[in-house]
Each structure stands twice: as structure tokens, then as C-alpha cells.
Design a protein around this motif. Structure first.
Motif, mmCIF file in Angstrom:
data_model
loop_
_atom_site.group_PDB
_atom_site.id
_atom_site.type_symbol
_atom_site.label_atom_id
_atom_site.label_comp_id
_atom_site.label_asym_id
_atom_site.label_seq_id
_atom_site.Cartn_x
_atom_site.Cartn_y
_atom_site.Cartn_z
ATOM 1 N N ASP A 193 56.426 -42.607 59.314
ATOM 2 C CA ASP A 193 56.102 -41.253 59.786
ATOM 3 C C ASP A 193 55.280 -40.481 58.757
ATOM 4 N N ALA A 194 55.534 -40.753 57.481
ATOM 5 C CA ALA A 194 54.838 -39.993 56.427
ATOM 6 C C ALA A 194 53.416 -40.488 56.204
ATOM 7 N N ALA A 248 58.284 -35.788 42.683
ATOM 8 C CA ALA A 248 58.674 -35.220 43.988
ATOM 9 C C ALA A 248 57.465 -34.654 44.716
ATOM 10 N N GLU A 249 56.540 -34.063 43.953
ATOM 11 C CA GLU A 249 55.324 -33.497 44.561
ATOM 12 C C GLU A 249 54.237 -34.548 44.554
ATOM 13 N N GLY A 250 53.668 -34.815 45.718
ATOM 14 C CA GLY A 250 52.577 -35.785 45.789
ATOM 15 C C GLY A 250 51.247 -35.091 45.946
ATOM 16 N N CYS A 254 54.102 -43.235 51.156
ATOM 17 C CA CYS A 254 55.169 -43.976 51.845
ATOM 18 C C CYS A 254 56.300 -44.351 50.879
ATOM 19 N N LEU A 255 56.004 -44.356 49.600
ATOM 20 C CA LEU A 255 57.051 -44.627 48.609
ATOM 21 C C LEU A 255 57.906 -43.369 48.418
ATOM 22 N N ARG A 256 57.198 -42.219 48.308
ATOM 23 C CA ARG A 256 57.914 -40.960 48.092
ATOM 24 C C ARG A 256 58.791 -40.612 49.301
ATOM 25 N N ALA A 257 58.340 -41.023 50.506
ATOM 26 C CA ALA A 257 59.094 -40.684 51.721
ATOM 27 C C ALA A 257 60.393 -41.468 51.828
ATOM 28 N N CYS A 258 60.521 -42.533 51.059
ATOM 29 C CA CYS A 258 61.665 -43.434 51.228
ATOM 30 C C CYS A 258 62.924 -42.843 50.590
ATOM 31 N N PRO A 259 64.005 -42.711 51.348
ATOM 32 C CA PRO A 259 65.240 -42.150 50.772
ATOM 33 C C PRO A 259 65.882 -43.072 49.736
#
Ligand code: SF4
Ligand code: SF4
Length: 359
Positions: A187-188, A75-77, A234-239
Motif C-alpha cells: 500500500d505504501a 522514521a521520516e522518509g 516499503c521498508l519503512r512501512a513494514c511493522p
């Protein structure tokens, strides 16, 4: 009794591979159309024709089984203001190429035991084929605007591997529809590398620059943050991707920079990023120190102005230039009198001219 194709997929799942799917060894026309219009990507081999036609790589191929090896996305990048360096999701553990190759070898053995005479060619990031396009056609997931193949029902991120065979297997259909097209990955992205959905501008992508031998352009360096290898923003931002509460893989930057070649090989030989070598990763660590904004970074950076490696001296000059403290400017000015490499001299002069004086 289940078909051979189904038994092969069941075996893949027993081996911890998910998702899995099968496609024909016919050309990937859509991928070819896109690649013909795009600039050649770095870290790829073969012509566009070879990259999009399994039979040009291995004429006997009839089917291709594509498999995913799931990995955790923390969760934390990447963090700001830290003296820790960050390795992108999936890159910190055992080299996935080796893990996947072993599992593909087991799958090949299973296929040969079920279909005597079967020939197989495994590939994991090694051959010219566009693995993501094959995975999409084999139904492993939908194509995300962030250029990953995403599996909405599963939620995990996965590395790709494939097994081409001369056996005619039953193909799966690609998954209808698209990702959510919500734009959160775009956006991220800190560098706007995804401004055109589905078309990554690799020259702006931090993941590319953490691996390139060439030092990243100055305008992108502050955006690197504390990334040492890869970028998973951009992977972490994806719901559609599940995030783990587990921490990502980090290292103390000063300790990482003190590691010599032998120790690097001993400690990291089995990791996914070892192929890129010590110098490129330490160069990224130097930039991360410049981005940390922590004055404790200055005494770590100053000795690096005398490092025998040019890329380390260039990035140390840039990073010291981010501080503008008396001791960082003094070190840069002294170093300029001794430096003989023009590219480092230019970076030092720039750092002295552009760094904000803070005393
Ligand atoms: S990997 Fe990072 S820099 Fe590259 S497109 Fe994704 S968010 Fe942007
Ligand atoms: S963040 Fe949204 S647009 Fe981007 S890949 Fe995920 S679902 Fe698609």
C-alpha cells in the motif's frame, strides 16, 4: 567447547554482524524456479544457474556463512515540498560494501586460524549469487512481501554479505513462517511495484530508477518526490522494522547540483552511492526540484537547460514544465531555438505543450 560453526558465529557477532547463519553450498532450487520465470534483473551478473548454485561460482565451496550488517531506518522518509534531496536508509554513510568486506576478511582470518587450510571466498553484492535466497535459507529471517529478508525478533534492517568456505560447517534451518502478510508495504509503494507480493516489478521501482543510467519514464517522475538514491518506503512501512527517531540523510538540492566532478569524488568517495556517479544523482536532484513545487527552484533549473550533459537538460526541461510560470516557459522557448539534440528538443516541446500556464 562450542563447535567451530558456533565460534565463527560468535566472532561475527563480536564484529557487530547480526543476524548471522550458515547454509550449505547446494543449489537454491526455489530461487532458481522463480528466476527462470522472471525477466532478467538489471545490475546482476551470471546465468540463472550460476546465480543459484554456489558450486558453479566456486566448485570447492561446502558451506556459506551469511551475515547482516544492521543499518538505521529513519522514521521520516522522502518529503514533499522541500528543496532537500533524500538518500534512502543506509545509503548515506560509509559504503557498506567496504565495511562488510573488512568484517568478512576478519571472519575469514578467524576461520583460518581455527581450521588451518580453510579457504574462503567473501562476497558483498559482487558475485552472481542471490544473496537474499542464501540468507533466507541460512535462517537470517523471513522473506517479506517487500522482498527484504526481515528478522521479526530483531527489527533492524540489514545489508547482506557472505563467506563461502571449503570447510563443512553446521547449517542452520530457515525460519518457519512468513512475514505478517499485512500488505502495508504494498500500500505504501508509490508506484505499485509490489502489486504481486514477493515479486518486485523493477521497472516500476523508484530504487531501480534512481540508479539506472536511462532517465526514468515520465509517468514515474512525479512519484520520485525528493529521492536522490534508493527508495526505502516499503521498508519503512513494514511493522517488523524498527524506525529510528534520527533524521535521514538529506542534502540541499541547489548545493548538490553545483558540485563538480572533483568535489563529488572528494566528498562522497567513501559513500554507498558514489559508484553511481555524479551525473545520475544530479539528474535525480533535477527531477526533485521539479517535484518540489517551490518557485525558488525555477532559477536553479534554468541554467541547467544549457548543461553539457543530455540527461540533465532533459530532466531540467521536464522539471521546468512542472511550473508553467512565465519565466520557466520563456526559458524553455528560448532554449528550444538553440537546442540541437533531438531528445532534449522533444522534452522541451512536451514541457511547453503540457505545462499548465500560470499567468
Ligand atoms: S523501493 Fe520504493 S518504489 Fe520500490 S517497491 Fe519499495 S516502495 Fe516501491
Ligand atoms: S509490511 Fe507487512 S506484508 Fe510487507 S513485508 Fe512487512 S510484514 Fe510483510
Amino acid at each position: 567447547m562450542a563447535s567451530l560453526s558456533q565460534r565463527l558465529k560468535d566472532r561475527a557477532k563480536e564484529l557487530g554482524l547480526s543476524p548471522v547463519g550458515i547454509t550449505t553450498a547446494t543449489p537454491l532450487y526455489e530461487a532458481r524456479r522463480i528466476l527462470e520465470q522472471a525477466e532478467a534483473l538489471p545490475f546482476t551478473t551470471g546465468s540463472v544457474l550460476q546465480r543459484t548454485d554456489p558450486k558453479l561460482v566456486w566448485p570447492e565451496a561446502k558451506s556459506v556463512m551469511m551475515v547482516g550488517l544492521p543499518y538505521i531506518v529513519p522514521a521520516e522518509g522522502p518529503q514533499a515540498g522541500t528543496l532537500q534531496g533524500y538518500f534512502a536508509a543506509g545509503s548515506g554513510g560509509q559504503d557498506y560494501h567496504c565495511v562488510l568486506k573488512e568484517k568478512l576478511a576478519e571472519l575469514a582470518a578467524f576461520l583460518q586460524s581455527e581450521a588451518p587450510g580453510a579457504l574462503t571466498v567473501p562476497f558483498v553484492d559482487t558475485g552472481p549469487l542471490v544473496e537474499r535466497a542464501l540468507a533466507y535459507r541460512a535462517g537470517l529471517g523471513v522473506w517479506g512481501e517487500n522482498n527484504f529478508v526481515l528478522r521479526p525478533q530483531v527489527g533492524s534492517a540489514f545489508f547482506l554479505g557472505g563467506l563461502a568456505t571449503n570447510v563443512d560447517l553446521i547449517s542452520d534451518s530457515s525460519i518457519a513462517g512468513t512475514c505478517l502478510q499485512c500488505g502495508q508495504c504494498r500500500d505504501a509503494c508509490p508506484t505499485n511495484a509490489l502489486d504481486t507480493p514477493y515479486l518486485l516489478d523493477y521497472r516500476r521501482c523508484l530504487s531501480y530508477w534512481t540508479q539506472a543510467k536511462e532517465v526514468m519514464p515520465p509517468e514515474l517522475r512525479p512519484l520520485l518526490g525528493n529521492r536522490l538514491y534508493g527508495c526505502d518506503t516499503c521498508l519503512r512501512a513494514c511493522p517488523l522494522i524498527e524506525k529510528s527517531p534520527l533524521d535521514g540523510v538529506t542534502v540541499d538540492l541547489a548545493t548538490f547540483l553545483a558540485i563538480g566532478n572533483r568535489e563529488f569524488k572528494q566528498r562522497y568517495a567513501s559513500s554507498s552511492f558514489a559508484w553511481r556517479g555524479r551525473t545520475v544523482l544530479q539528474r535525480n536532484a533535477v527531477l526533485a526540484l521539479g517535484n518540489s513545487g517551490r518557485e525558488e527552484a525555477i532559477p536553479i533549473l534554468i541554467p541547467l537547460l544549457s548543461d553539457p550533459r543530455i540527461s540533465i537538460r532533459i530532466t531540467a526541461a521536464w522539471s521546468l514544465g512542472q511550473y508553467g510560470a512565465f519565466e520557466s516557459r520563456l526559458a524553455l522557448a528560448k532554449c528550444l531555438q538553440q537546442e540541437i539534440e533531438p531528445s532534449v528538443q522533444a522534452e522541451i516541446k512536451k514541457a511547453l505543450n503540457e505545462s499548465p500556464r500560470k499567468w
